[in-house]
Design a protein around this motif. Structure first.
Motif, PDB file in Angstrom:
ATOM      1  N   ARG A 196       7.115  25.830  -9.318  1.00 49.91           N
ATOM      2  CA  ARG A 196       8.431  26.434  -9.530  1.00 49.91           C
ATOM      3  C   ARG A 196       8.675  27.625  -8.617  1.00 49.91           C
ATOM      4  O   ARG A 196       9.759  27.774  -8.060  1.00 49.91           O
ATOM      5  CB  ARG A 196       8.567  26.872 -10.995  1.00 49.91           C
ATOM      6  N   SER A 242       2.540  24.339 -12.847  1.00 48.72           N
ATOM      7  CA  SER A 242       3.983  24.496 -13.056  1.00 48.72           C
ATOM      8  C   SER A 242       4.498  25.764 -12.401  1.00 48.72           C
ATOM      9  O   SER A 242       5.554  25.772 -11.743  1.00 48.72           O
ATOM     10  CB  SER A 242       4.288  24.521 -14.563  1.00 48.72           C
ATOM     11  N   LEU A 243       3.760  26.854 -12.564  1.00 43.60           N
ATOM     12  CA  LEU A 243       4.161  28.136 -11.980  1.00 43.60           C
ATOM     13  C   LEU A 243       4.192  28.063 -10.458  1.00 43.60           C
ATOM     14  O   LEU A 243       5.153  28.528  -9.817  1.00 43.60           O
ATOM     15  CB  LEU A 243       3.193  29.235 -12.437  1.00 43.60           C
ATOM     16  N   LYS A 267       0.044  24.858 -16.808  1.00 42.12           N
ATOM     17  CA  LYS A 267       0.914  26.029 -16.649  1.00 42.12           C
ATOM     18  C   LYS A 267       0.758  26.644 -15.261  1.00 42.12           C
ATOM     19  O   LYS A 267       1.744  27.095 -14.665  1.00 42.12           O
ATOM     20  CB  LYS A 267       0.594  27.075 -17.724  1.00 42.12           C
ATOM     21  N   HIS A 273       6.794  25.032 -20.324  1.00 39.16           N
ATOM     22  CA  HIS A 273       6.250  24.975 -18.966  1.00 39.16           C
ATOM     23  C   HIS A 273       4.762  24.626 -18.997  1.00 39.16           C
ATOM     24  O   HIS A 273       3.989  25.226 -19.730  1.00 39.16           O
ATOM     25  CB  HIS A 273       6.433  26.319 -18.254  1.00 39.16           C
ATOM     26  N   LYS A 331      10.426  21.399 -23.600  1.00 40.18           N
ATOM     27  CA  LYS A 331      10.502  21.987 -22.255  1.00 40.18           C
ATOM     28  C   LYS A 331       9.537  23.162 -22.057  1.00 40.18           C
ATOM     29  O   LYS A 331       9.844  24.133 -21.362  1.00 40.18           O
ATOM     30  CB  LYS A 331      11.932  22.452 -21.949  1.00 40.18           C
TER      31      LYS A 331
END
Length: 199
Positions: free
Chosen positions: A181, A177-178, A174, A80, A78
């Motif tokens: 999210r 993903s940031l 990353k 990120h 998991k």
């Protein structure tokens, strides 16, 4: 075969529309900003636009050079950005097309337009009329410098993309993903069957 052609045509049309919209937005924004700043700041803005083109060109190449294997263990834990990195690699053709052809080419066009505006600003400071020998010479010099920086930057970017593709794509993963999210903005296509296989 026909379905593949249809998908290809649909993707090409989508990319063309996105390019048209982004090119219009970037050109309007950059022209508006440049019209209100001095030539030195305008030159810095041109360099920023060129840097964006170089960065995305590097990302596009890295996506085609990277292997998804190093990210499977990270995805299982998991980490990120790992799943996003795998998705980028599995869709390398579309990702590279967007980065290289859309953002890269738009940056080249916009930087050319921005350079022309800066040239006119500098020529106006020295009282040179449009079309004068001094203005044309300045245009040739600045355009050549910007072109040299663009080509040189992309050459360095290609070397980095090929030799550090894993790190570059992990950074891209990353970042995506940031954004997804924190801002709840969907950037990458997530096919459920494809995502479930990422372990």
């Amino acid at each position: 075969m026909k379905s593949q052609i249809k998908r290809s045509m649909k993707f090409s049309f989508t990319i063309a529309v996105i390019t048209f919209v982004l090119a219009a937005i970037f050109t309007i924004v950059s022209s508006s900003i440049l019209s209100d700043v001095i030539w030195f700041v305008g030159l810095l803005i041109v360099l920023v636009i060129v840097s964006i083109g170089v960065l995305f060109d590097m990302l596009g190449i890295a996506s085609t050079a990277a292997s998804e294997q190093p990210f499977h263990a990270m995805a299982a834990e998991k980490v990120h950005g790992a799943k996003e990195a795998v998705i980028i690699i599995r869709n390398a053709d579309k990702f590279a097309s967007f980065c290289n052809d859309v953002i890269g080419d738009i940056s080249g066009i916009v930087s050319g337009t921005a350079t022309a505006i800066v040239v006119l600003q500098i020529a106006d400071i020295f009282g040179q009329s449009e079309g004068s020998t001094a203005q044309i010479t300045l245009s040739v010099v600045l355009t050549s410098i910007v072109a040299a920086i663009t080509v040189g930057g992309k050459a360095i970017g290609k070397y980095a993309a090929i030799n550090a593709s894993t790190n570059i794509i992990f950074f891209a993963g990353k970042t995506v993903s940031l954004i997804e999210r924190k801002l709840k903005i969907k950037i990458l296509p997530k096919n459920e069957k494809q995502t479930n296989k990422i372990k």
